[in-house]
Design a protein around this motif. Structure first.
Motif, PDB file in Angstrom:
ATOM      1  N   ALA A  17       0.606  -1.188   0.096  1.00 21.92           N
ATOM      2  CA  ALA A  17      -0.022   0.009  -0.096  1.00 21.92           C
ATOM      3  C   ALA A  17       0.833   1.211   0.099  1.00 21.92           C
ATOM      4  O   ALA A  17       2.004   1.163   0.318  1.00 21.92           O
ATOM      5  CB  ALA A  17      -0.908   0.037   1.157  1.00 21.92           C
ATOM      6  N   SER A  18       0.194   2.297  -0.214  1.00 12.48           N
ATOM      7  CA  SER A  18       1.120   3.792  -0.321  1.00 12.48           C
ATOM      8  C   SER A  18       1.001   4.053   1.234  1.00 12.48           C
ATOM      9  O   SER A  18       0.905   5.330   1.608  1.00 12.48           O
ATOM     10  CB  SER A  18       0.265   4.915  -1.089  1.00 12.48           C
ATOM     11  N   ASP A  19       1.584   3.461   2.070  1.00 10.61           N
ATOM     12  CA  ASP A  19       2.198   3.663   3.365  1.00 10.61           C
ATOM     13  C   ASP A  19       3.649   4.215   3.427  1.00 10.61           C
ATOM     14  O   ASP A  19       4.636   3.426   3.232  1.00 10.61           O
ATOM     15  CB  ASP A  19       1.969   2.441   4.151  1.00 10.61           C
ATOM     16  N   TRP A  20       3.576   5.430   3.431  1.00  8.03           N
ATOM     17  CA  TRP A  20       4.773   6.175   3.134  1.00  8.03           C
ATOM     18  C   TRP A  20       5.888   5.976   4.331  1.00  8.03           C
ATOM     19  O   TRP A  20       7.106   5.981   4.166  1.00  8.03           O
ATOM     20  CB  TRP A  20       4.578   7.643   3.113  1.00  8.03           C
ATOM     21  N   LEU A  21       5.182   5.639   5.356  1.00  8.66           N
ATOM     22  CA  LEU A  21       6.295   5.359   6.418  1.00  8.66           C
ATOM     23  C   LEU A  21       6.992   3.996   6.353  1.00  8.66           C
ATOM     24  O   LEU A  21       8.385   4.080   6.290  1.00  8.66           O
ATOM     25  CB  LEU A  21       5.322   4.736   7.841  1.00  8.66           C
ATOM     26  N   MET A  22       6.221   2.984   5.665  1.00 13.60           N
ATOM     27  CA  MET A  22       7.193   1.843   5.414  1.00 13.60           C
ATOM     28  C   MET A  22       7.843   1.962   3.985  1.00 13.60           C
ATOM     29  O   MET A  22       9.103   1.415   4.216  1.00 13.60           O
ATOM     30  CB  MET A  22       6.268   0.643   5.223  1.00 13.60           C
ATOM     31  N   ILE A  23       7.409   2.577   3.190  1.00 18.74           N
ATOM     32  CA  ILE A  23       8.114   2.645   1.827  1.00 18.74           C
ATOM     33  C   ILE A  23       9.211   3.447   2.022  1.00 18.74           C
ATOM     34  O   ILE A  23      10.471   3.109   1.460  1.00 18.74           O
ATOM     35  CB  ILE A  23       7.095   3.607   0.698  1.00 18.74           C
ATOM     36  N   GLN A  24       9.160   4.617   2.655  1.00 22.37           N
ATOM     37  CA  GLN A  24      10.280   5.400   2.863  1.00 22.37           C
ATOM     38  C   GLN A  24      11.404   4.923   3.970  1.00 22.37           C
ATOM     39  O   GLN A  24      12.634   5.397   4.138  1.00 22.37           O
ATOM     40  CB  GLN A  24      10.116   6.946   3.107  1.00 22.37           C
ATOM     41  N   LYS A 264       0.280  -1.309  -6.618  1.00 25.59           N
ATOM     42  CA  LYS A 264       1.249  -1.014  -5.682  1.00 25.59           C
ATOM     43  C   LYS A 264       1.559   0.222  -5.387  1.00 25.59           C
ATOM     44  O   LYS A 264       1.273   0.986  -6.141  1.00 25.59           O
ATOM     45  CB  LYS A 264       2.600  -1.738  -6.453  1.00 25.59           C
ATOM     46  N   GLY A 265       2.211   0.656  -4.519  1.00 18.82           N
ATOM     47  CA  GLY A 265       2.690   1.911  -4.039  1.00 18.82           C
ATOM     48  C   GLY A 265       1.344   3.023  -4.151  1.00 18.82           C
ATOM     49  O   GLY A 265       0.375   2.522  -3.610  1.00 18.82           O
ATOM     50  N   TYR A 266       1.683   4.050  -4.713  1.00 13.58           N
ATOM     51  CA  TYR A 266       0.688   5.152  -4.879  1.00 13.58           C
ATOM     52  C   TYR A 266      -0.631   4.765  -5.311  1.00 13.58           C
ATOM     53  O   TYR A 266      -1.527   4.996  -5.366  1.00 13.58           O
ATOM     54  CB  TYR A 266       1.276   6.210  -5.578  1.00 13.58           C
ATOM     55  N   TYR A 267      -0.509   3.461  -6.460  1.00 15.62           N
ATOM     56  CA  TYR A 267      -1.772   3.046  -7.118  1.00 15.62           C
ATOM     57  C   TYR A 267      -2.080   1.911  -6.443  1.00 15.62           C
ATOM     58  O   TYR A 267      -3.038   0.888  -7.124  1.00 15.62           O
ATOM     59  CB  TYR A 267      -1.320   2.852  -8.465  1.00 15.62           C
ATOM     60  N   HIS A 268      -1.888   1.548  -5.175  1.00 11.89           N
ATOM     61  CA  HIS A 268      -2.661   0.487  -4.514  1.00 11.89           C
ATOM     62  C   HIS A 268      -3.986   0.815  -3.968  1.00 11.89           C
ATOM     63  O   HIS A 268      -3.952   1.916  -3.439  1.00 11.89           O
ATOM     64  CB  HIS A 268      -1.632   0.288  -3.193  1.00 11.89           C
ATOM     65  N   GLU A 269      -4.832   0.094  -4.322  1.00 13.65           N
ATOM     66  CA  GLU A 269      -6.319   0.275  -3.960  1.00 13.65           C
ATOM     67  C   GLU A 269      -6.486   0.157  -2.662  1.00 13.65           C
ATOM     68  O   GLU A 269      -6.314  -0.733  -1.939  1.00 13.65           O
ATOM     69  CB  GLU A 269      -7.013  -0.409  -4.800  1.00 13.65           C
ATOM     70  N   ASP A 270      -7.042   1.263  -1.865  1.00  8.20           N
ATOM     71  CA  ASP A 270      -7.231   1.049  -0.528  1.00  8.20           C
ATOM     72  C   ASP A 270      -8.055   2.297  -0.088  1.00  8.20           C
ATOM     73  O   ASP A 270      -8.212   3.291  -1.016  1.00  8.20           O
ATOM     74  CB  ASP A 270      -5.917   1.125   0.344  1.00  8.20           C
TER      75      ASP A 270
END
Length: 443
Positions: A17-24, A264-270
């Protein structure tokens, strides 16, 4: 100091998901290399980056009085010298990866060589190129520990990666309340009302700070997850040192998310909803002394993305250290020397919000609309300003984040308690921006 509490885990590779905590802040357990899934280890660093070339045209009228330019809003940022400009807006190069075979120690480095508020705030050149340098320790269950300089947890607009957003220009809410700017002040300055004006002391914060953060993500029932982050930072933006007499800024963040499973990422549906809070002090000089001023920010928002439809909304409030815009400090006609104006006292208040929608009308083609509003200095009859902006946009995607964005901004501003200020704001016009984004990644 108020703080938000929570928890959150699950590896980035398992829930994209576009969870910026985990992605970054963390690295995935496994990666694809040459078409094969392998463990992400010491031998597989990732070199990545992106560039954004932007053209902007501002249709505002320029007003000068006794050589002082009254219309900073008529110019293209960051230098505020031209009404139309083609520029390499961002040029960022990064390196990220792990420092051990068990993926317990992650690192994240990012530089920027573009023409923006980091390198040239209000036309005052800053030799700042390093924006992120952090390490994350993942030895404790439910508590990743990140330290260094990185994006603090907070507003979704500031938290998300800049190469994914189809909106080229930040909202007025974000520009004035969250994208922190500090004027340079001296003890010899005379100040009687808490209004500080000075050239930029350093780069804009770029939604970053230097400190230590505890964060993680917890999988709840079915496809629901809970995220949390608690951070202590210097409150100095893109500066290593604590410039606030040893006082620190606290950050809290809590998010609840329901994954729909695709993308995925920004385009993860949620669906995601979140709250955040910041509180700290900033040091300013005047009257032969140095004083600390409270800076408080808080907000909430939500996001929904499914079947090509994206809906977003966010609200932010502010107390103290209210930025009121650039001011021309040179009375020479036709020459602008922009300084920053700040209302420092905690009694000064502001709030803003935005509502946005985007829809993929055809493969690779996306349309969007955003309305944002800033109510600045709501505690003062004469200083209150209300900014309203509607942004209409069109995007063509080549592949992934590589795309072209076209935005048209319809702008309006009011000064309810000042007819003189309103006469200046009546010169505000619309603007058009065109931006090409290119992103690459190499392992």
């Amino acid at each position: 100091m108020k703080q938000l509490v929570g928890v959150f885990i699950l590896c980035f590779s398992q829930l994209m998901a576009s969870d910026w905590l985990m992605i970054q802040g963390t690295e995935p357990k496994t990666i694809m290399k040459d078409g094969v899934k392998i463990n992400n280890s010491l031998s597989t660093p990732q070199l990545w980056g992106f560039a954004q070339v932007k053209y902007e045209k501002n249709y505002s009228d320029i007003v000068e009085a006794a050589g002082i330019n009254k219309t900073a809003f008529a110019y293209v940022k960051p230098s505020l010298q031209k009404q139309s400009q083609l520029q390499l807006f961002r040029a960022r190069l990064g390196l990220r990866g792990v420092l051990d075979d068990e993926n317990k120690i992650n690192y994240f480095l990012l530089t920027d060589f573009g023409e923006n508020g980091i390198s040239n705030p209000a036309g005052h050149r800053q030799h700042t190129y390093l924006t992120d340098a952090s390490m994350t320790l993942r030895h404790i269950p439910y508590a990743n520990i990140r330290f260094g300089m990185f994006k603090y947890p907070g507003s979704e607009e500031g938290f998300q990666a800049r190469f994914v957003s189809p909106f080229i220009i930040f909202t007025q809410m974000s520009e004035f309340l969250l994208l922190e700017k500090i004027p340079e002040t001296n003890k010899a300055d005379v100040n009687t009302n808490g209004t500080f004006v000075g050239r930029p002391d350093h780069s804009v914060s770029a939604y970053r700070d230097t400190g230590i953060e505890v964060f993680d993500r917890l999988k709840l029932k079915d496809d629901w997850t809970l995220s949390y982050a608690l951070m202590i930072g210097n409150g100095s933006g893109i500066k290593w040192e604590n410039r606030n007499s040893g006082h620190y800024t606290g950050y809290g963040y809590l998010a609840l998310e329901n994954s729909f499973g695709k993308g995925k990422g920004y385009y993860h549906e949620d669906f995601k909803t979140y709250v955040w809070y910041q509180e700290g002090k900033r040091r300013l000089n005047a009257n032969n002394e140095s004083n600390l001023y409270d800076r408080i920010r808080y907000g909430t928002g939500l996001r929904y993305f499914k079947d090509g439809l994206r809906l977003e909304a966010e609200y932010a409030g502010a107390e103290g250290m209210i930025f009121t815009g650039p001011k021309d400090a040179d009375p020479t006609a036709g020459y602008e020397n922009w300084h920053l104006s700040m209302e420092a006292g905690k009694n000064n208040r502001a709030y803003g919000y935005y509502l946005a929608a985007a829809y993929e009308v055809y493969p690779k083609i996306e349309t969007m609309i955003r309305y944002d509003e800033l109510n600045n200095m709501t505690n003062s009859v004469t200083k209150e300003r209300i900014f309203k902006t509607t942004t209409l946009g069109l995007t063509y995607h080549f592949k992934g984040p590589t795309r072209v964005d076209l935005n048209y901004l319809i702008k309006d501003a009011k000064a309810p308690g000042s007819s003189a200020a309103q006469n200046i704001l009546n010169n505000m016009g619309n603007a058009i921006t065109l931006q090409y984004t290119y992103k690459f990644s190499v392992r």
